[in-house]
Design a protein around this motif. Structure first.
Motif, mmCIF file in Angstrom:
data_model
loop_
_atom_site.group_PDB
_atom_site.id
_atom_site.type_symbol
_atom_site.label_atom_id
_atom_site.label_comp_id
_atom_site.label_asym_id
_atom_site.label_seq_id
_atom_site.Cartn_x
_atom_site.Cartn_y
_atom_site.Cartn_z
ATOM 1 N N PHE A 1 -0.309 5.607 6.443
ATOM 2 C CA PHE A 1 0.897 4.981 5.915
ATOM 3 C C PHE A 1 1.918 6.066 5.572
ATOM 4 O O PHE A 1 2.062 6.481 4.426
ATOM 5 C CB PHE A 1 0.566 4.125 4.698
ATOM 6 C CG PHE A 1 1.733 3.334 4.162
ATOM 7 C CD1 PHE A 1 2.407 2.436 4.965
ATOM 8 C CD2 PHE A 1 2.149 3.491 2.847
ATOM 9 C CE1 PHE A 1 3.482 1.698 4.474
ATOM 10 C CE2 PHE A 1 3.215 2.765 2.342
ATOM 11 C CZ PHE A 1 3.882 1.864 3.160
ATOM 12 N N GLY A 2 2.624 6.532 6.571
ATOM 13 C CA GLY A 2 3.553 7.641 6.397
ATOM 14 C C GLY A 2 4.949 7.180 6.055
ATOM 15 O O GLY A 2 5.242 5.979 5.931
ATOM 16 N N LEU B 1 9.653 5.456 1.527
ATOM 17 C CA LEU B 1 10.982 5.992 1.774
ATOM 18 C C LEU B 1 10.997 7.502 1.960
ATOM 19 O O LEU B 1 11.818 8.032 2.710
ATOM 20 C CB LEU B 1 11.919 5.623 0.622
ATOM 21 C CG LEU B 1 12.150 4.128 0.383
ATOM 22 C CD1 LEU B 1 13.060 3.927 -0.813
ATOM 23 C CD2 LEU B 1 12.730 3.459 1.618
ATOM 24 N N ASP B 2 10.128 8.215 1.229
ATOM 25 C CA ASP B 2 10.078 9.673 1.306
ATOM 26 C C ASP B 2 8.670 10.105 0.916
ATOM 27 O O ASP B 2 7.833 9.273 0.559
ATOM 28 C CB ASP B 2 11.129 10.293 0.385
ATOM 29 C CG ASP B 2 11.636 11.642 0.895
ATOM 30 O OD1 ASP B 2 10.905 12.285 1.686
ATOM 31 O OD2 ASP B 2 12.743 12.052 0.496
ATOM 32 N N GLU C 1 7.030 11.273 -1.596
ATOM 33 C CA GLU C 1 6.442 10.746 -2.829
ATOM 34 C C GLU C 1 7.282 9.612 -3.408
ATOM 35 O O GLU C 1 7.222 9.333 -4.606
ATOM 36 C CB GLU C 1 6.291 11.874 -3.865
ATOM 37 C CG GLU C 1 5.312 12.959 -3.444
ATOM 38 C CD GLU C 1 5.144 14.037 -4.505
ATOM 39 O OE1 GLU C 1 5.906 14.021 -5.496
ATOM 40 O OE2 GLU C 1 4.247 14.889 -4.343
ATOM 41 N N LEU C 2 8.029 8.924 -2.561
ATOM 42 C CA LEU C 2 8.941 7.873 -3.011
ATOM 43 C C LEU C 2 8.669 6.566 -2.276
ATOM 44 O O LEU C 2 8.661 6.528 -1.044
ATOM 45 C CB LEU C 2 10.395 8.296 -2.788
ATOM 46 C CG LEU C 2 11.469 7.267 -3.148
ATOM 47 C CD1 LEU C 2 11.414 6.910 -4.637
ATOM 48 C CD2 LEU C 2 12.847 7.786 -2.761
ATOM 49 N N PHE C 3 8.456 5.499 -3.057
ATOM 50 C CA PHE C 3 8.165 4.177 -2.516
ATOM 51 C C PHE C 3 9.086 3.151 -3.181
ATOM 52 O O PHE C 3 9.505 3.322 -4.322
ATOM 53 C CB PHE C 3 6.706 3.783 -2.780
ATOM 54 C CG PHE C 3 5.695 4.723 -2.172
ATOM 55 C CD1 PHE C 3 5.118 4.443 -0.948
ATOM 56 C CD2 PHE C 3 5.332 5.892 -2.827
ATOM 57 C CE1 PHE C 3 4.191 5.306 -0.380
ATOM 58 C CE2 PHE C 3 4.406 6.762 -2.278
ATOM 59 C CZ PHE C 3 3.835 6.473 -1.051
ATOM 60 N N ASP C 4 9.345 2.072 -2.462
ATOM 61 C CA ASP C 4 10.112 0.944 -3.001
ATOM 62 C C ASP C 4 9.301 -0.321 -2.757
ATOM 63 O O ASP C 4 9.029 -0.679 -1.612
ATOM 64 C CB ASP C 4 11.484 0.856 -2.314
ATOM 65 C CG ASP C 4 12.353 -0.264 -2.875
ATOM 66 O OD1 ASP C 4 12.015 -0.814 -3.939
ATOM 67 O OD2 ASP C 4 13.390 -0.578 -2.244
#
Length: 453
Positions: free
Chosen positions: A84-85, A110-111, A113-116
């Motif tokens: 899950f990249g 999104l990045d 270490e960044l998730f939405d």
């Protein structure tokens, strides 16, 4: 938490069913224009040309950033996170310790270490609760939906383009050929000089992209999309049409969260959670036992999401349930004559059926109506409404697997007896409506071609 907790509200009323069936909470609404033309034409657009749906306002975003963000999500989701990249998304599904659904949302990577996490608040609340009580190096930012946000606009705009000419509209808006993008993967675009990210998916069983970016860019991007769509039959779809898109693709929105059990984790959660965070129950299911309203991932078609390659809340229970799931998700096509008779009962004297507020006839956030065979309940009818493209009243349902063969005749009990005290419920009588089991997704394109493309 400053408002009454869910635990306190249950203690005051005495039973979670009584609390949720008679809550004074208003009906769930989409905080966007109801119609731009009329909802029938707007439904038709995603089947024949292209519909543009504004998704900026009705969902909650939870931004999670930090070295432990992926671990937090993995600890709570039935999904695998292998591979899950960045620039991928998935349907994030969470369950209680007993394997019953808390809810689902769309998770964007999104990045690094960044998730939405985007969806109804049920899953958002569950993740935040575990973040607060756990040892996770994660910073969270919650962006409420526009119906409850206290100030300012959303962080992101979101526009969904879907329908046979969606690709042509996007190519004209970007001035370039679309990149090859797999289902639930993201691509980068330039529209009107603004960087735009697009998730490859669709909500009504048709191909499309969900386009998003900073709110400040939204008006310019929207204007460019509308200009590009002028020659491709683009139609803006309002809240009424958009609320029915899931009936064609088969997604069940807002299952009742299974948070009322005796497990100490759930007891702690109810003390933490405000009572206002749980929506109303509506429909003819009338059990006093709240567990009779629960759903599992297998009940509503999430078997493919469940992966036992990691530890997560509810894993042991799901491993047992996976051996023989008792219910199957289906579409129920309601009998035309019975629907006509129910609507006709509102004319003339005597108690009529519960009002049908077309096109989405669901009148509670958690709609649960009895499905019967020979007078015995064999399942639950969930989200329901009218699909103009099929000229049919339908519902998504979960029923006993032995009755799930397409063509099987069942009966949906429409309405409540006794009538609950919800403000959206008028005096009425229950009405039996015959229905025929059909596949899910109901629309042929979604079943055969949509994911492959």
């Amino acid at each position: 938490m400053t408002s009454e907790s869910l635990a306190a509200a249950i203690a005051r009323v005495g039973n979670p069913v009584d609390l949720l069936r008679n809550t004074a909470a208003s009906a769930h609404t989409f905080p966007v224009a109801p119609e731009f033309t009329n909802w029938r034409s707007e439904q038709r657009a995603w089947a024949e040309t292209c519909a543009l749906l504004d998704q900026s306002h009705h969902m909650t975003d939870l931004f999670l950033e930090g070295p432990d963000a992926l671990r937090l999500l993995s600890d709570l989701a039935v999904n695998s996170f292998a591979g899950f990249g960045v620039n991928k998304a998935k349907q994030f599904v969470a369950v209680d310790p007993g394997g019953r659904l808390i809810g689902d949302a769309i998770l964007f990577h999104l990045d690094d270490e960044l998730f939405d996490l985007v969806g109804h608040p049920m899953v958002i609340d569950w993740v935040l609760f575990h973040l607060e009580r756990g040892d996770y190096r994660v910073v969270a930012e919650r962006d409420e939906n526009s119906a409850v946000r206290t100030s300012g606009p959303p962080k992101f705009y979101r526009y969904e383009l879907q329908g046979p000419s969606a690709a042509a509209v996007l190519e004209q808006a970007t001035g370039t050929a679309l990149p090859e993008t797999k289902f639930f993967n993201m691509a980068d675009f330039d529209i009107a000089g603004h960087a735009v990210r697009g998730l490859r998916h669709g909500m009504a069983g048709q191909p499309g992209f969900e386009l998003f970016g900073p709110w400040a860019d939204g008006e310019a991007v929207l204007a460019a999309l509308l200009a590009a769509g002028a020659g491709h039959g683009l139609v803006r779809a309002g809240a009424k049409a958009y609320s029915t898109a899931n009936l064609e693709s088969g997604w069940v929105p807002a299952p009742l969260p299974a948070i009322f059990g005796d497990d100490p984790l759930l007891q702690e959660y109810r003390e933490w959670l405000p009572a206002s965070a749980v929506g109303a129950i509506g429909g003819s299911v009338d059990s006093d036992d709240i567990t009779d309203y629960y759903l599992t991932p297998y009940d509503i078609g999430y078997a493919r999401n469940v992966k036992f390659d990691h530890e997560f809340v509810g894993r042991a229970a799901l491993e047992e349930l996976a051996k023989n799931p008792p219910r199957t998700k289906v579409t129920l096509v309601w009998n035309n004559d019975d629907v006509t008779a129910a609507i006709g009962s509102l004319l003339g004297k005597g108690l009529g059926a519960k009002y049908f507020d077309l096109p989405k006839i669901r009148y509670a956030l958690h709609q649960e109506d009895k499905v019967l065979v020979n007078g015995e309940q064999i399942g639950i009818s969930l989200d329901c409404g009218y699909i103009a493209n099929e000229r049919a009243m339908v519902s998504l349902a979960t029923i006993a697997t032995e009755h799930a063969e397409p063509g099987t005749e069942v009966t949906v009990v429409w309405g409540e007896e006794p009538n609950s005290a919800k403000p959206q419920v008028e005096e009425h009588r229950t009405w039996p409506i015959r229905a025929t089991v059909a596949p899910v997704p109901f629309v042929q394109f979604a079943r055969t071609s949509y994911r492959r493309r």
